[in-house]
Write a protein that holds these residues in place. Structure first.
Motif, PDB file in Angstrom:
ATOM      1  N   PRO A   4      43.155  47.603  44.730  1.00  0.00           N
ATOM      2  CA  PRO A   4      42.295  46.478  45.365  1.00  0.00           C
ATOM      3  C   PRO A   4      42.528  46.134  46.734  1.00  0.00           C
ATOM      4  CG  PRO A   4      42.781  46.044  43.072  1.00  0.00           C
ATOM      5  CD  PRO A   4      43.918  47.355  43.581  1.00  0.00           C
ATOM      6  N   PRO A   5      41.356  45.746  47.472  1.00  0.00           N
ATOM      7  CA  PRO A   5      41.602  45.554  48.952  1.00  0.00           C
ATOM      8  C   PRO A   5      42.249  44.013  49.172  1.00  0.00           C
ATOM      9  CG  PRO A   5      39.339  45.400  48.592  1.00  0.00           C
ATOM     10  CD  PRO A   5      40.068  46.006  47.151  1.00  0.00           C
ATOM     11  N   VAL A   6      42.194  43.220  48.102  1.00  0.00           N
ATOM     12  CA  VAL A   6      42.633  41.776  48.255  1.00  0.00           C
ATOM     13  C   VAL A   6      44.026  41.684  48.004  1.00  0.00           C
ATOM     14  CG1 VAL A   6      40.510  41.003  47.543  1.00  0.00           C
ATOM     15  CG2 VAL A   6      42.033  41.270  45.696  1.00  0.00           C
ATOM     16  N   LEU A   7      44.982  42.621  47.642  1.00  0.00           N
ATOM     17  CA  LEU A   7      46.273  42.755  47.636  1.00  0.00           C
ATOM     18  C   LEU A   7      46.769  43.581  48.732  1.00  0.00           C
ATOM     19  CD1 LEU A   7      47.036  43.083  43.787  1.00  0.00           C
ATOM     20  CD2 LEU A   7      46.993  41.002  45.278  1.00  0.00           C
ATOM     21  N   CYS A   8      47.729  43.198  49.564  1.00  0.00           N
ATOM     22  CA  CYS A   8      48.010  43.807  50.738  1.00  0.00           C
ATOM     23  C   CYS A   8      49.480  44.109  50.830  1.00  0.00           C
ATOM     24  CB  CYS A   8      47.320  43.025  52.000  1.00  0.00           C
ATOM     25  SG  CYS A   8      47.777  41.411  52.029  1.00  0.00           S
ATOM     26  N   GLN A   9      49.948  44.158  52.259  1.00  0.00           N
ATOM     27  CA  GLN A   9      51.340  44.273  52.588  1.00  0.00           C
ATOM     28  C   GLN A   9      52.294  43.157  51.861  1.00  0.00           C
ATOM     29  OE1 GLN A   9      51.933  44.101  56.728  1.00  0.00           O
ATOM     30  NE2 GLN A   9      54.090  44.540  56.671  1.00  0.00           N
ATOM     31  N   SER A  10      51.649  42.109  51.456  1.00  0.00           N
ATOM     32  CA  SER A  10      52.670  41.187  50.714  1.00  0.00           C
ATOM     33  C   SER A  10      53.229  41.560  49.507  1.00  0.00           C
ATOM     34  CB  SER A  10      51.802  39.900  50.597  1.00  0.00           C
ATOM     35  OG  SER A  10      51.935  39.067  51.823  1.00  0.00           O
ATOM     36  N   VAL A  11      52.473  42.526  48.840  1.00  0.00           N
ATOM     37  CA  VAL A  11      52.770  43.231  47.674  1.00  0.00           C
ATOM     38  C   VAL A  11      54.296  43.796  47.665  1.00  0.00           C
ATOM     39  CG1 VAL A  11      52.161  44.816  45.883  1.00  0.00           C
ATOM     40  CG2 VAL A  11      50.746  43.340  46.705  1.00  0.00           C
ATOM     41  N   ALA A  12      54.304  44.768  49.027  1.00  0.00           N
ATOM     42  CA  ALA A  12      55.350  45.278  49.147  1.00  0.00           C
ATOM     43  C   ALA A  12      56.589  44.556  49.468  1.00  0.00           C
ATOM     44  CB  ALA A  12      55.293  46.515  50.100  1.00  0.00           C
ATOM     45  N   GLU A  13      56.507  43.647  50.145  1.00  0.00           N
ATOM     46  CA  GLU A  13      57.346  42.582  50.723  1.00  0.00           C
ATOM     47  C   GLU A  13      57.797  41.470  49.802  1.00  0.00           C
ATOM     48  OE1 GLU A  13      55.906  41.395  54.311  1.00  0.00           O
ATOM     49  OE2 GLU A  13      55.758  43.163  55.113  1.00  0.00           O
ATOM     50  N   GLU A  31      37.878  39.497  36.651  1.00  0.00           N
ATOM     51  CA  GLU A  31      38.841  39.996  35.432  1.00  0.00           C
ATOM     52  C   GLU A  31      39.534  41.264  35.939  1.00  0.00           C
ATOM     53  OE1 GLU A  31      39.498  39.135  32.334  1.00  0.00           O
ATOM     54  OE2 GLU A  31      38.305  37.349  33.052  1.00  0.00           O
ATOM     55  N   ARG A  32      38.986  42.064  36.947  1.00  0.00           N
ATOM     56  CA  ARG A  32      39.821  43.254  37.503  1.00  0.00           C
ATOM     57  C   ARG A  32      40.916  42.714  38.088  1.00  0.00           C
ATOM     58  NH1 ARG A  32      37.746  47.699  41.813  1.00  0.00           N
ATOM     59  NH2 ARG A  32      39.684  48.793  41.740  1.00  0.00           N
ATOM     60  N   PHE A  33      40.670  41.554  39.084  1.00  0.00           N
ATOM     61  CA  PHE A  33      41.970  40.897  39.924  1.00  0.00           C
ATOM     62  C   PHE A  33      42.731  40.443  38.945  1.00  0.00           C
ATOM     63  CE2 PHE A  33      43.488  37.201  41.740  1.00  0.00           C
ATOM     64  CZ  PHE A  33      44.000  37.578  43.058  1.00  0.00           C
ATOM     65  N   LEU A  34      42.767  39.656  37.834  1.00  0.00           N
ATOM     66  CA  LEU A  34      43.688  39.405  36.952  1.00  0.00           C
ATOM     67  C   LEU A  34      44.494  40.301  36.454  1.00  0.00           C
ATOM     68  CD1 LEU A  34      41.948  36.074  35.724  1.00  0.00           C
ATOM     69  CD2 LEU A  34      43.622  36.415  37.571  1.00  0.00           C
ATOM     70  N   HIS A  35      43.597  41.457  35.960  1.00  0.00           N
ATOM     71  CA  HIS A  35      44.362  42.534  35.474  1.00  0.00           C
ATOM     72  C   HIS A  35      45.238  43.297  36.190  1.00  0.00           C
ATOM     73  CE1 HIS A  35      44.541  46.201  33.150  1.00  0.00           C
ATOM     74  NE2 HIS A  35      44.432  46.980  34.206  1.00  0.00           N
ATOM     75  N   GLU A  36      44.970  43.354  37.541  1.00  0.00           N
ATOM     76  CA  GLU A  36      45.782  43.890  38.453  1.00  0.00           C
ATOM     77  C   GLU A  36      47.191  43.072  38.651  1.00  0.00           C
ATOM     78  OE1 GLU A  36      47.089  47.182  40.774  1.00  0.00           O
ATOM     79  OE2 GLU A  36      45.335  47.188  39.357  1.00  0.00           O
ATOM     80  N   ARG A  40      50.910  44.446  37.543  1.00  0.00           N
ATOM     81  CA  ARG A  40      52.182  44.292  38.559  1.00  0.00           C
ATOM     82  C   ARG A  40      53.261  43.379  38.128  1.00  0.00           C
ATOM     83  NH1 ARG A  40      50.595  46.228  43.905  1.00  0.00           N
ATOM     84  NH2 ARG A  40      48.387  47.322  43.478  1.00  0.00           N
ATOM     85  N   GLY A  41      52.802  42.410  36.973  1.00  0.00           N
ATOM     86  CA  GLY A  41      53.948  41.696  36.712  1.00  0.00           C
ATOM     87  C   GLY A  41      54.080  40.401  37.572  1.00  0.00           C
ATOM     88  N   PHE A  42      53.051  40.103  38.308  1.00  0.00           N
ATOM     89  CA  PHE A  42      52.870  39.045  39.260  1.00  0.00           C
ATOM     90  C   PHE A  42      52.395  37.757  38.688  1.00  0.00           C
ATOM     91  CE2 PHE A  42      52.142  42.009  43.090  1.00  0.00           C
ATOM     92  CZ  PHE A  42      53.460  42.410  42.888  1.00  0.00           C
ATOM     93  N   ARG A  43      52.535  36.750  39.334  1.00  0.00           N
ATOM     94  CA  ARG A  43      52.148  35.470  38.856  1.00  0.00           C
ATOM     95  C   ARG A  43      50.982  34.925  39.735  1.00  0.00           C
ATOM     96  NH1 ARG A  43      55.734  36.639  35.955  1.00  0.00           N
ATOM     97  NH2 ARG A  43      57.328  35.199  34.809  1.00  0.00           N
ATOM     98  N   ILE A  52      46.484  31.836  44.286  1.00  0.00           N
ATOM     99  CA  ILE A  52      47.735  32.116  45.122  1.00  0.00           C
ATOM    100  C   ILE A  52      48.473  33.244  44.374  1.00  0.00           C
ATOM    101  CG2 ILE A  52      49.699  31.430  46.196  1.00  0.00           C
ATOM    102  CD1 ILE A  52      47.232  30.050  47.364  1.00  0.00           C
ATOM    103  N   VAL A  53      48.566  34.322  44.830  1.00  0.00           N
ATOM    104  CA  VAL A  53      49.602  35.293  44.242  1.00  0.00           C
ATOM    105  C   VAL A  53      51.110  35.303  44.638  1.00  0.00           C
ATOM    106  CG1 VAL A  53      49.491  37.521  43.480  1.00  0.00           C
ATOM    107  CG2 VAL A  53      47.253  36.615  43.870  1.00  0.00           C
ATOM    108  N   PHE A  54      51.707  35.272  43.616  1.00  0.00           N
ATOM    109  CA  PHE A  54      53.222  35.516  44.005  1.00  0.00           C
ATOM    110  C   PHE A  54      53.649  36.969  43.721  1.00  0.00           C
ATOM    111  CE2 PHE A  54      52.403  31.048  43.001  1.00  0.00           C
ATOM    112  CZ  PHE A  54      53.034  30.315  43.785  1.00  0.00           C
ATOM    113  N   CYS A  55      53.725  37.786  44.703  1.00  0.00           N
ATOM    114  CA  CYS A  55      53.818  39.294  44.658  1.00  0.00           C
ATOM    115  C   CYS A  55      55.351  39.462  44.076  1.00  0.00           C
ATOM    116  CB  CYS A  55      53.420  39.919  45.967  1.00  0.00           C
ATOM    117  SG  CYS A  55      51.722  39.184  46.309  1.00  0.00           S
ATOM    118  N   ASN A  56      55.920  38.914  43.332  1.00  0.00           N
ATOM    119  CA  ASN A  56      57.247  39.041  42.758  1.00  0.00           C
ATOM    120  C   ASN A  56      57.288  38.775  41.338  1.00  0.00           C
ATOM    121  OD1 ASN A  56      58.206  36.451  42.736  1.00  0.00           O
ATOM    122  ND2 ASN A  56      58.110  36.691  44.880  1.00  0.00           N
TER     123      ASN A  56
END
Length: 64
Positions: A4-13, A31-36, A40-43, A52-56
């Protein structure tokens, strides 16, 4: 499934991503956003029309 285009470089970092709920719903759907995020195990939190997605996988604490 394409990334999905809404999750970006912050995911890797392991950073954070802030997106308008309306944009997420329009671009890929809630639903697709929350599934993704779950896959990934994010909050994610929602407040005042923003996600606000915490990419860890670290715990998230709400402090008052």
């Amino acid at each position: 499934m394409d990334r999905p285009p809404v999750l970006c470089q912050s995911v890797a970092e392991g950073g954070t991503v802030r997106r308008k709920v309306a944009d997420v719903e329009r671009l890929i759907g809630r639903e697709r956003f929350l599934h993704e995020v779950r896959r990934r195990g994010f909050r994610v939190v929602e407040n005042a029309g923003q996600f606000i997605v915490f990419c860890n996988r670290e715990p998230v604490y709400v402090l008052n």
